[in-house]
Design a protein around this motif. Sequence first.
Motif, short mmCIF file in Angstrom:
data_model
loop_
_atom_site.label_atom_id
_atom_site.label_comp_id
_atom_site.label_asym_id
_atom_site.label_seq_id
_atom_site.Cartn_x
_atom_site.Cartn_y
_atom_site.Cartn_z
N ASP A 86 0.86 -1.18 0.00
CA ASP A 86 0.00 0.00 0.00
C ASP A 86 0.90 1.24 0.00
N GLY A 90 -3.78 14.74 1.18
CA GLY A 90 -3.38 13.35 1.37
C GLY A 90 -2.59 12.84 0.18
N ARG A 150 -6.14 6.07 -4.12
CA ARG A 150 -5.63 4.85 -3.46
C ARG A 150 -4.61 4.24 -4.41
N THR A 197 -0.33 4.40 0.07
CA THR A 197 -1.27 5.48 0.37
C THR A 197 -1.30 5.78 1.86
N HIS A 198 -1.13 7.05 2.22
CA HIS A 198 -1.33 7.46 3.60
C HIS A 198 -2.83 7.44 3.93
N THR A 199 -3.17 7.13 5.17
CA THR A 199 -4.56 7.23 5.61
C THR A 199 -4.94 8.70 5.72
N LEU A 200 -6.01 9.07 5.06
CA LEU A 200 -6.47 10.46 5.06
C LEU A 200 -7.32 10.71 6.31
N HIS A 201 -7.05 11.82 6.98
CA HIS A 201 -7.81 12.18 8.18
C HIS A 201 -7.85 13.69 8.29
#
Length: 273
Positions: A52, A95, A268, A54-58
């Motif tokens: 993966d 992100g 993603r 992709t950073h987790t978006l928050h």
Amino acid sequence: MCDLCVIKAVEERMLSRRHLFRNAGAATAAAAIGGTMAASRATAQQPSTLEDMTHTLHEGFPTYFGEQQFFMEQKFNFADDGFNLFELRVNEHTGTHIDAPLHFSADGASVDAIPVVDLMAPLCVVDIAAKAAENADAQVTPDDLKAWIDENGEIPPGACVAMHSGWAAHVDGDRFRGADESGTQHYPGFHVEAAQMLMDETGARSIAVDTLSLDHGPSKDFATHYAWLPSGRFGIECLAGLDRVPAAGATLIVGAPKHKGGSGGPARIFALV
């Protein structure tokens, strides 16, 4: 009908049936062989690792402007409504995301118009982490690209050339933006001459960084953005996981957003290794 005519008719019918069975048998055998070959090819192409990128978006994800760009509001909840549903509001460039050609050009392709063939790319990782550790304003230069080519061979057509600066490790802290007292940001990026070399001498279709911008932090003219994106190519920013993939040999899969007329958007992204 004469006896001879009957005999000849029967013979022709028998020959015709033999021909039919022979062809059917050959077709069945061919199908079986073809199926086995297809299965072998499919098995051979299966990656050993899926990473993966992709950073987790928050809501607290760091942004170029330093202000919140992702908002998530719950409209329905399971306890009261029997299902959960959130409404999202997001700046396109938040992100792990794509910069479409339209982002830095008057009439470039929007994110929904990026050819799908460009969204699966040979991944070429240019590692500048050592010099970035000593200098936050380090850049990928033509010399870095030449060193990569000397080590790994030519950059393949359609490639995504990614800068691995080690900056993904700083994503949860202030160093990711690296803003000083004057507001100037400090993190690595692509030098415009490296972008120009990729355009002139390779068939690369995208570049990627593990930082907030294709240009390094102190840039005021966005030279790399203005050189690369108007050429019809696209960029990826805030890529994760470059420390987990090889310099060459992986395939990047970009799950690009597809909203009409968009200048980019969160994506993603993963790598087949």
